[in-house]
Motif scaffolding. Structure first.
Motif, mmCIF file in Angstrom:
data_model
loop_
_atom_site.group_PDB
_atom_site.id
_atom_site.type_symbol
_atom_site.label_atom_id
_atom_site.label_comp_id
_atom_site.label_asym_id
_atom_site.label_seq_id
_atom_site.Cartn_x
_atom_site.Cartn_y
_atom_site.Cartn_z
ATOM 1 N N LEU A 1 43.559 48.185 36.500
ATOM 2 C CA LEU A 1 44.978 47.981 36.761
ATOM 3 C C LEU A 1 45.262 48.426 38.187
ATOM 4 N N ALA A 2 45.714 47.506 39.038
ATOM 5 C CA ALA A 2 46.083 47.803 40.417
ATOM 6 C C ALA A 2 47.493 47.262 40.641
ATOM 7 N N PRO A 3 48.525 48.091 40.496
ATOM 8 C CA PRO A 3 49.900 47.605 40.539
ATOM 9 C C PRO A 3 50.461 47.399 41.935
ATOM 10 N N GLY A 4 49.672 47.677 42.979
ATOM 11 C CA GLY A 4 50.152 47.501 44.342
ATOM 12 C C GLY A 4 49.998 46.071 44.827
ATOM 13 N N PRO A 5 50.478 45.777 46.035
ATOM 14 C CA PRO A 5 50.441 44.410 46.558
ATOM 15 C C PRO A 5 49.022 43.928 46.846
ATOM 16 N N LEU A 6 48.732 42.697 46.438
ATOM 17 C CA LEU A 6 47.424 42.091 46.701
ATOM 18 C C LEU A 6 47.276 41.661 48.151
ATOM 19 N N SER A 7 48.348 41.680 48.906
ATOM 20 C CA SER A 7 48.267 41.351 50.331
ATOM 21 C C SER A 7 47.738 42.521 51.147
ATOM 22 N N HIS A 8 47.507 43.662 50.502
ATOM 23 C CA HIS A 8 46.960 44.828 51.189
ATOM 24 C C HIS A 8 45.548 45.111 50.679
ATOM 25 N N GLY A 9 44.761 45.758 51.520
ATOM 26 C CA GLY A 9 43.336 45.899 51.264
ATOM 27 C C GLY A 9 42.986 46.578 49.966
ATOM 28 N N LEU A 10 43.734 47.619 49.568
ATOM 29 C CA LEU A 10 43.399 48.352 48.361
ATOM 30 C C LEU A 10 43.448 47.448 47.138
ATOM 31 N N GLY A 11 44.542 46.704 46.984
ATOM 32 C CA GLY A 11 44.682 45.824 45.830
ATOM 33 C C GLY A 11 43.763 44.625 45.880
ATOM 34 N N LEU A 12 43.618 44.030 47.075
ATOM 35 C CA LEU A 12 42.776 42.839 47.204
ATOM 36 C C LEU A 12 41.320 43.171 46.905
ATOM 37 N N TYR A 13 40.837 44.292 47.432
ATOM 38 C CA TYR A 13 39.447 44.661 47.166
ATOM 39 C C TYR A 13 39.253 44.976 45.687
ATOM 40 N N ALA A 14 40.240 45.627 45.069
ATOM 41 C CA ALA A 14 40.126 45.933 43.636
ATOM 42 C C ALA A 14 39.999 44.658 42.813
ATOM 43 N N LEU A 15 40.733 43.611 43.193
ATOM 44 C CA LEU A 15 40.625 42.325 42.505
ATOM 45 C C LEU A 15 39.236 41.737 42.667
ATOM 46 N N VAL A 16 38.758 41.670 43.896
ATOM 47 C CA VAL A 16 37.446 41.077 44.149
ATOM 48 C C VAL A 16 36.343 41.894 43.475
ATOM 49 N N GLU A 17 36.475 43.215 43.497
ATOM 50 C CA GLU A 17 35.481 44.079 42.848
ATOM 51 C C GLU A 17 35.415 43.799 41.353
ATOM 52 N N ALA A 18 36.596 43.653 40.713
ATOM 53 C CA ALA A 18 36.618 43.372 39.276
ATOM 54 C C ALA A 18 35.975 42.024 38.980
ATOM 55 N N LEU A 19 36.291 40.989 39.773
ATOM 56 C CA LEU A 19 35.709 39.668 39.555
ATOM 57 C C LEU A 19 34.205 39.676 39.819
ATOM 58 N N HIS A 20 33.782 40.476 40.768
ATOM 59 C CA HIS A 20 32.352 40.586 41.071
ATOM 60 C C HIS A 20 31.580 41.120 39.872
ATOM 61 N N GLU A 21 32.204 42.039 39.106
ATOM 62 C CA GLU A 21 31.521 42.662 37.974
ATOM 63 C C GLU A 21 31.816 41.982 36.649
ATOM 64 N N GLY A 22 32.637 40.934 36.646
ATOM 65 C CA GLY A 22 32.976 40.266 35.395
ATOM 66 C C GLY A 22 33.964 41.048 34.560
ATOM 67 N N ALA A 23 34.734 41.940 35.195
ATOM 68 C CA ALA A 23 35.703 42.775 34.494
ATOM 69 C C ALA A 23 37.067 42.082 34.449
ATOM 70 N N THR A 24 38.019 42.709 33.784
ATOM 71 C CA THR A 24 39.384 42.208 33.720
ATOM 72 C C THR A 24 40.227 42.934 34.756
#
Length: 500
Positions: A188-211
Motif C-alpha cells: 500500500l503506497a498512498p502517496g502520489p505516483l508522480s513522485h519517486g517513492l510511489g512510482l518505484y513502489a509500484l514498479v517494485e511490486a509488479l517486478h515481484e508479481g505482488a499486489t
C-alpha cells in the motif's frame, strides 16, 4: 519498462492475481499485460520504436496500464505532476514534445491529447486490444531511457532528469534481499505516483508479481481502513505521523503488516517509536536517496528488536553503491568529518533533460553528488547534515539546520521540527524553529531553549520558536520550507510564537 520480462511472466503465471488497485478499481496481471500491450501498440503506431508518452493522470485507474505500456520496449514515459498549474504543465509539454498526452484535466498541447477514462481513450485502446503482450512488452535495451522524471515543481519550471532501464533493473534485483518484498506481498503506497517513492513502489511490486494499492490522495482514515490484507506500507514520515495519530484514536491490530518503507526525510525517534508500537510485527526500512542518484543508503530496524546504532544514521550504502565524503578541494575525508556526499554505482541517473545549472547534480568521473552534506562513521554508516545551500551563517558560525532539528525532535511532545535562517541586522541570520506535536503548543520558548542547550552549542540554539498545527506540504508529503519562511516574515496566524 525495466521489467518487461517479469510482467510477461506474471501474465502467464498469475493472470488472476490483482496487480493494481485504486479505490474500488481492480486490475489483474492478465488484464494489465493485455491493456499495456494495447497501449504500447497504440503508441508505436504514433511515434515509432521509441514513442514518448506524457502521463498526467495522477493516481487514476489508468496509471498502471499506461506506464507499463509506454515503457515497453524502448518507449519512454514522462510522468507529470497533476498538481502543477496548467500553465506550468503546458510549458513542460512544450519542451518534451511528446507523441501523445494522456491527462485527466483540460490541457492544450501540440501532440494529440486523450482524457484517461474518457470515450476517446477507450476507443483508442480498443483499436489495439488484439496486440500480443509477448511481442509488445518485450524488454528494451539496458542503456535506453524509459523514464523522464521531475524535481520539485512548487515554484518555477521543474528540472527534468532521465533514467535508464539498466539503472532500475540494478536496484530492483535487490528488492527481495533489501526490502524483503516477494510475490505474496500486498503493498500500500498512498502517496502520489508522480513522485519517486510511489512510482518505484509500484514498479517494485509488479517486478515481484505482488499486489499494489494506492489511493487518489492521502487520507489517514482511508489508509487505516485499507490496511486489511496489506503486508507492506510505503510512506513518507509525515504520512506515518498522521497514520499513527489515526490509529491512536481508532486502535486496532494489524498483524499482517510486516514491512514499512519510509523515505523523503529522516524518521525522528518519536515517530519511529510510535510506528513500532502501532505495527509491532513490521520491520521498518528507511532509505536515503535523491531523484538523480536513486538509492544511496538503507537502514533497517527489525520488528521486536531495539534500534541498533546511532538513531541519526541513515544506514549503510545500498548494495552495489559506493559512498564517500569529500572536502571542498575534492579530497576524500576521514570518518567523522562532514563534507559533500559522493556516490558511485549503477543506479545513478543519466542526467538532466533540461534545467542543469551545474550545481544541483555534478559528476566527477564515476562519482556523482547532488550537494548533500554528511559524514561516515567508523562502522560505515552515513549521517546527513543537510544540503550545502541550506547552511545558515549566524554570528559568524556555520549551522546545519538538520542538526538542530534532530535535537528538537528529541524533546518530549515534539514530533516534527524545521529550522530556518531569517535575516537579522546584528547576527546576519537568526535561527528560527517551527515545531509540532502533541505537546508543542504547551511549550514555552525558555523551556525549549533550556532543553536544546543540553544538546547544542549556544550558537545553534534557535532564538525564536513557533508552533504549527498543519504543515505546508508538497503532494509527496515534504514540508515546504519556503512557505514557512513566508509565514514567519508575514506574521501568519497559522504559526503561534511560543511565550517566553
Amino acid at each position: 519498462m525495466p521489467l518487461g520480462e517479469r510482467l510477461l511472466t506474471w501474465w502467464r503465471r498469475r493472470a488472476d492475481v490483482d496487480a493494481f488497485r485504486v479505490g474500488e478499481f481492480r486490475l489483474g496481471y492478465g488484464e494489465l499485460a493485455e491493456r499495456a500491450a494495447a497501449v504500447a501498440a497504440g503508441l508505436r503506431a504514433i511515434g515509432g520504436d521509441r514513442p514518448l508518452l506524457a502521463l498526467d493522470v495522477g493516481n487514476s485507474p489508468a496509471f498502471a496500464e499506461l506506464f507499463a505500456g509506454a515503457t515497453a520496449g524502448d518507449g519512454v514515459c514522462a510522468v507529470l505532476d497533476p498538481a502543477w498549474p496548467v500553465g506550468q504543465a503546458r510549458e513542460v509539454l512544450r519542451r518534451l514534445r511528446p507523441d501523445l498526452v494522456v491527462t485527466t484535466r483540460p490541457i492544450e498541447a501540440d501532440a494529440p491529447v486523450l482524457v484517461a477514462g474518457g470515450p476517446e481513450y477507450a476507443d483508442w485502446l480498443a483499436a489495439h486490444r488484439d496486440a500480443d503482450p509477448g511481442r509488445e512488452l518485450a524488454p528494451g535495451a539496458a542503456a535506453s531511457t524509459f523514464l523522464i522524471g521531475f524535481t520539485s515543481g512548487t515554484s518555477g519550471l521543474p528540472k527534468a532528469f532521465s533514467r535508464s532501464r539498466g539503472s532500475w533493473r540494478a536496484s530492483l534485483a535487490h528488492g527481495p534481499g533489501v526490502f524483503g518484498v516477494g510475490p505474496a506481498d500486498h503493498t500500500l503506497a498512498p502517496g502520489p505516483l508522480s513522485h519517486g517513492l510511489g512510482l518505484y513502489a509500484l514498479v517494485e511490486a509488479l517486478h515481484e508479481g505482488a499486489t499494489f494499492t494506492t489511493s487518489p490522495k492521502f487520507d489517514a482514515g482511508g489508509v487505516r481502513a485499507a490496511l486489511g490484507g496489506v503486508t507492506r506500507l510505503v510512506v513518507v514520515p509525515t504520512m506515518l505521523r498522521g497514520l499513527n495519530a489515526e490509529l491512536a484514536a481508532h486502535p486496532g491490530r494489524h498483524p499482517g503488516l510486516t514491512a514499512i518503507v519510509s523515505s523523503g526525510a529522516k524518521l525522528d525517534p518519536a515517530t519511529l517509536e510510535r510506528t513500532r508500537a502501532s505495527f509491532p510485527r513490521a520491520d521498518v526500512h528507511e532509505y536515503y536517496g535523491a531523484s538523480e542518484l536513486s538509492f544511496v543508503s538503507v537502514r533497517r530496524t527489525p520488528a521486536g528488536a531495539e534500534p541498533d546504532g546511532d538513531p541519526d544514521s541513515v544506514g549503510t550504502p545500498f548494495p552495489g553503491v559506493d559512498v564517500e565524503v569529500r572536502g571542498p578541494a575534492g579530497d576524500r575525508l576521514p570518518a567523522g568529518t562532514p563534507g559533500a556526499i559522493h556516490v558511485r554505482g549503477p543506479l545513478v541517473s543519466s542526467g538532466y533533460v533540461w534545467g542543469d545549472d551545474g550545481t544541483a547534480f555534478r559528476t566527477d568521473g564515476e562519482w556523482s553528488t547532488v550537494g548533500d552534506h554528511g559524514w561516515l562513521d567508523e562502522a560505515g554508516e552515513l549521517h546527513l547534515v543537510g544540503r550545502a545551500g541550506a547552511m545558515v551563517i549566524t554570528g559568524g558560525h556555520n549551522v546545519h539546520p538538520s542538526e538542530v532539528e534532530s535535537a528538537l525532535r528529541r524533546l518530549a511532545g515534539v514530533d516534527e521540527a524545521v529550522v530556518l535562517g531569517r535575516p537579522d541586522d546584528y547576527l546576519g541570520s537568526v535561527l528560527v524553529a517551527v515545531v509540532s506535536g502533541p505537546g508543542a503548543a504547551g511549550l514555552t520558548r525558555s523551556a525549549v531553549l533550556r532543553r536544546c542547550a543540553a544538546h547544542l552549542p549556544r550558537h545553534e540554539v534557535p532564538r525564536r520558536v513557533y508552533a504549527v498545527r498543519d504543515w505546508p506540504l508538497t503532494r509527496s508529503g515534504k514540508i515546504v520550507r519556503a512557505r514557512l519562511e513566508e509565514w514567519i516574515d508575514d506574521g501568519d496566524s497559522r504559526l503561534t510564537e511560543l511565550p517566553a
